[in-house]
Design a protein around this motif. Sequence first.
Motif, PDB file in Angstrom:
ATOM      1  N   ASN A  13     -29.451 -30.310  12.227  1.00  0.00           N
ATOM      2  CA  ASN A  13     -29.195 -30.819  13.684  1.00  0.00           C
ATOM      3  C   ASN A  13     -30.432 -30.131  14.838  1.00  0.00           C
ATOM      4  N   CYS A  15     -30.707 -26.800  15.000  1.00  0.00           N
ATOM      5  CA  CYS A  15     -30.419 -25.552  15.747  1.00  0.00           C
ATOM      6  C   CYS A  15     -31.486 -24.327  15.717  1.00  0.00           C
ATOM      7  N   ILE A  17     -31.434 -22.008  13.680  1.00  0.00           N
ATOM      8  CA  ILE A  17     -30.628 -20.745  13.263  1.00  0.00           C
ATOM      9  C   ILE A  17     -31.460 -20.167  12.053  1.00  0.00           C
TER      10      ILE A  17
ATOM     11  N   GLY B  75     -32.662 -16.263  23.141  1.00  0.00           N
ATOM     12  CA  GLY B  75     -33.808 -16.201  22.279  1.00  0.00           C
ATOM     13  C   GLY B  75     -33.161 -15.255  21.021  1.00  0.00           C
ATOM     14  N   THR B  76     -32.234 -14.682  20.936  1.00  0.00           N
ATOM     15  CA  THR B  76     -31.670 -13.909  19.914  1.00  0.00           C
ATOM     16  C   THR B  76     -30.858 -14.962  19.056  1.00  0.00           C
ATOM     17  N   LEU B  77     -30.113 -14.458  18.169  1.00  0.00           N
ATOM     18  CA  LEU B  77     -29.044 -15.164  17.241  1.00  0.00           C
ATOM     19  C   LEU B  77     -27.529 -14.972  17.697  1.00  0.00           C
ATOM     20  N   HIS B 104     -34.072 -26.119  24.091  1.00  0.00           N
ATOM     21  CA  HIS B 104     -34.756 -25.172  23.487  1.00  0.00           C
ATOM     22  C   HIS B 104     -35.590 -24.552  24.551  1.00  0.00           C
ATOM     23  N   THR B 228     -22.847 -10.328  15.393  1.00  0.00           N
ATOM     24  CA  THR B 228     -23.081 -11.735  15.344  1.00  0.00           C
ATOM     25  C   THR B 228     -22.432 -12.440  14.001  1.00  0.00           C
ATOM     26  N   LEU B 232     -19.427 -15.175  14.256  1.00  0.00           N
ATOM     27  CA  LEU B 232     -19.492 -16.533  13.695  1.00  0.00           C
ATOM     28  C   LEU B 232     -18.227 -16.933  12.713  1.00  0.00           C
ATOM     29  N   SER B 291     -25.256 -34.979  14.411  1.00  0.00           N
ATOM     30  CA  SER B 291     -25.106 -33.650  15.584  1.00  0.00           C
ATOM     31  C   SER B 291     -26.578 -33.308  15.960  1.00  0.00           C
ATOM     32  N   ASP B 292     -26.633 -33.054  17.068  1.00  0.00           N
ATOM     33  CA  ASP B 292     -28.021 -32.607  17.694  1.00  0.00           C
ATOM     34  C   ASP B 292     -27.731 -31.205  18.497  1.00  0.00           C
ATOM     35  N   SER B 293     -28.250 -30.413  17.952  1.00  0.00           N
ATOM     36  CA  SER B 293     -27.750 -28.976  18.488  1.00  0.00           C
ATOM     37  C   SER B 293     -28.778 -28.227  19.426  1.00  0.00           C
ATOM     38  N   CYS B 294     -27.978 -27.581  20.320  1.00  0.00           N
ATOM     39  CA  CYS B 294     -29.128 -26.361  20.967  1.00  0.00           C
ATOM     40  C   CYS B 294     -29.586 -25.536  20.296  1.00  0.00           C
ATOM     41  N   PHE B 295     -30.534 -24.808  20.779  1.00  0.00           N
ATOM     42  CA  PHE B 295     -31.192 -23.542  19.949  1.00  0.00           C
ATOM     43  C   PHE B 295     -30.216 -22.551  19.754  1.00  0.00           C
ATOM     44  N   ALA B 296     -30.196 -22.131  18.448  1.00  0.00           N
ATOM     45  CA  ALA B 296     -29.300 -20.956  18.190  1.00  0.00           C
ATOM     46  C   ALA B 296     -27.688 -21.068  18.375  1.00  0.00           C
ATOM     47  N   CYS B 297     -27.312 -22.605  18.170  1.00  0.00           N
ATOM     48  CA  CYS B 297     -25.830 -22.866  18.262  1.00  0.00           C
ATOM     49  C   CYS B 297     -25.181 -23.178  17.065  1.00  0.00           C
ATOM     50  N   PRO B 298     -24.038 -22.344  16.826  1.00  0.00           N
ATOM     51  CA  PRO B 298     -23.218 -22.750  15.580  1.00  0.00           C
ATOM     52  C   PRO B 298     -22.187 -23.845  15.615  1.00  0.00           C
ATOM     53  N   HIS B 300     -22.869 -26.742  17.832  1.00  0.00           N
ATOM     54  CA  HIS B 300     -23.477 -27.914  17.983  1.00  0.00           C
ATOM     55  C   HIS B 300     -22.908 -29.180  18.256  1.00  0.00           C
TER      56      HIS B 300
END
Lengths: 142, 633
Positions: A13, A15, A17, B75-77, B104, B228, B232, B291-298, B300
């Motif tokens: 997707n 992301c 990560i 920009g972090t996790l 992003h 983090t 999660l 799914s089409d996620s944003c950056f660093a997103c669990p 999505h």
Amino acid sequence: MIKRIFADTKRCNGCRICELRCSFEHDRVFGTKLSRIRIIMNEEKGEYRPNTCRLCYKCIKACPENAISKNEKTGAIKIDHELCTGCGKCVEACPFNVMFLHPIKEKAITCDLCEGDPQCVKYCPEKVLFYTTSQEFKKLTS
Amino acid sequence: MNKSKFPYKGYCGKIIEVDLTEEKVEKKDLEVEVAEQYIGGRGLAIRYLIKNLKPKIDPLGEENILVISTGPLTGTLAPSSARYTIATKSPLTGVIGYANSGGHFAPELKYAGYDAIIIKGKAKSPKYLLIQDEKVSIEDASHLWGKDTWETDKILKSEYESSNLQILSIGQAGENKVLYAAIMNNLSRAAARTGVGAVMGSKNLKAIAVSGSGFVEVHNPEEFIEFTNKTLEKIYADPAYPSLSDYGTSFLVDLAYLGGGLATNNNQFGVFDLYDGISAETFYEKYKVKSDSCFACPIHCGKYSRVEEGKYAGIEGGSPEYESIVCLGSKCGIGDLATIIYANDLCNRYGLDTISLGDTVAFAMEAYEKGVLTKKDTDGIDLTWGNQDALIELIHKIAKREGFGDLLADGTKIASEKINEGSEEYALHVKGMEPPAYDVRTAKAFGLGWATANRGADHLSALPNFELLGYPKEKGIEWFGSEKAVDPYAWESKARMTVWHENFGAVVDSAEMCKYTCFSAYAVKPDDMTKFLSYATGMELTEEKIMEIGERIYNLERLFNEREGKAKNSDYLPKRFTEEPLPSGPAKGQVVELDKMLKEYYEIREWVKGAPKKEKLKELGIEQFATKKEDEK
């Protein structure tokens, strides 16, 4: 049989990560351009393709400093940063565009399989990444 | 890479200040006090605007300022922390305007070395801003002007092929200063609300493109990563996780339907006959691709969709969210997801806020139903409820400000003032901004939150999901002192709930974490946020301290409105929600008991009729920004 990182690309997707896990594992900071795995993004089509080392070893031959070798335990690429001059020959030689120059250290970096426990695979939220043999991967995704 | 000497980690310590009139770019240090008192993101933005904008300026004039800001977690996790805020004086409302988006773009700005971008002045001809690490330049955009956001993205990426640009841009709607034009990034991510795109257009700024090769460092990496990972686990274990993860926000269509609050025909009804055509199941079975996620997103929640058959076959891209499905769909009487997907796609390309757009069309449809508008006024378009072609045609006309579209391009409030003939009665807005999807007669804290949101009718200001999640009564007592807190139809205890969510929400928006992580699973509560921010920055924070920061931000935004003469007596709801009971369905008879909640709300906030008391400002350390008498005139 050697284990590599495979991706079920249809489900990725985007992301990223995996990129952050990689940069954190190796540098204890967060930056996508420090990552050894990179997502190739085609947002118009919603297609995201994780891209990392396939263990073809072309870089070993390309290195003029003999800085690149094979990790005996995992088969991963091992780069000796004492010997690496950052000349970029390995980057040119890599057919998959997964050898990079570290933007801060200016040394070659590529996937080292995290000593057999790849963090990108471990933390992928969609379980898209696999650390396995090619035969196993084929079975898993067929 | 030069790392600044900023005392706190998580930040870059640098901001870019661009003067488009003078064609000048300056790099400035981020003020330490701003980070300590306002965190970043939305907090940084209001602090900058109240200090640097004069009251009563023309929002579309040269004097207005755009602030684009990230947070220390960006920009972090930290889960779903890749967001940014764009703030300005809103041309739609005349009060504080801001919008928030994922994708992003924001982390890339941090990796380039900047916490924020300030845009001042007005360029003489179309420009875009190019940021490549240390190199920042103003570039000619005449070849991009007139292009939509997807074309702009493609052209810029092809011009700088090797540098992995992240781009935000306006489409034709922003260029034409449609008062609810959005700023888009990553094709389908929108900083949509309050007309931020029109302000960008008024400055002749087409796009901002950024690439960064740096990194974000945190103060305590080991504690940070451990926390983090723990968070999660909480997110993955939440019962709502599969819904958001698999269905995306479309599952809220079903939630609204079950509660009798699926906004239909400009909120005349809460029950929609064509519900099946827009349900989560229909979306999942017929249109969702992946799914089409944003950056660093669990989580999505973003989805990619495709229309396979019918006249819109082949349309594909980022899916419409719940808000877009309802505002472009049931509010206009439209029960066909293929049409909604196409309408959403057009809005993304033109750069339009789907909420305000859909609401304005729905308003026009009601005026047409009542005979106030006829085909003579609408360029011959039949505005009967459910007319799918009318919606599509109007999107084109509004973006281009053509004919009847020009009237609707100013939003419901201004349109109704021009149309007159009693249309103000059903022109739904708060402070001039059109309301989101949920019918708040079925969710009372949301109703109060729309009224008290500083930027106008806004579900995200409070986002008190607590009342909707079916929690046990004990949890209501534990969190907000009343078992009524878990009953969405009840008004009791909702003032307290709304204030808490607004204050913590301001913190969340300033850390630039997504509200879905904080207010859906409640996986990140104030004590968790304290940990994230402490481990990331090294600041000495407590839960009390960060909640005070939230309150400070909320009050400062309110002061911004006050000096525009728009704080006192401005927290209202359209009569439709307070005086017209829902006519049918599970919530039949419900109205929003706004007066009762508002009285309690002002007591808790220590505000008088919507304006903060002097003592409150002193307590929050912002008395220097207290409104002067001459400003209010």
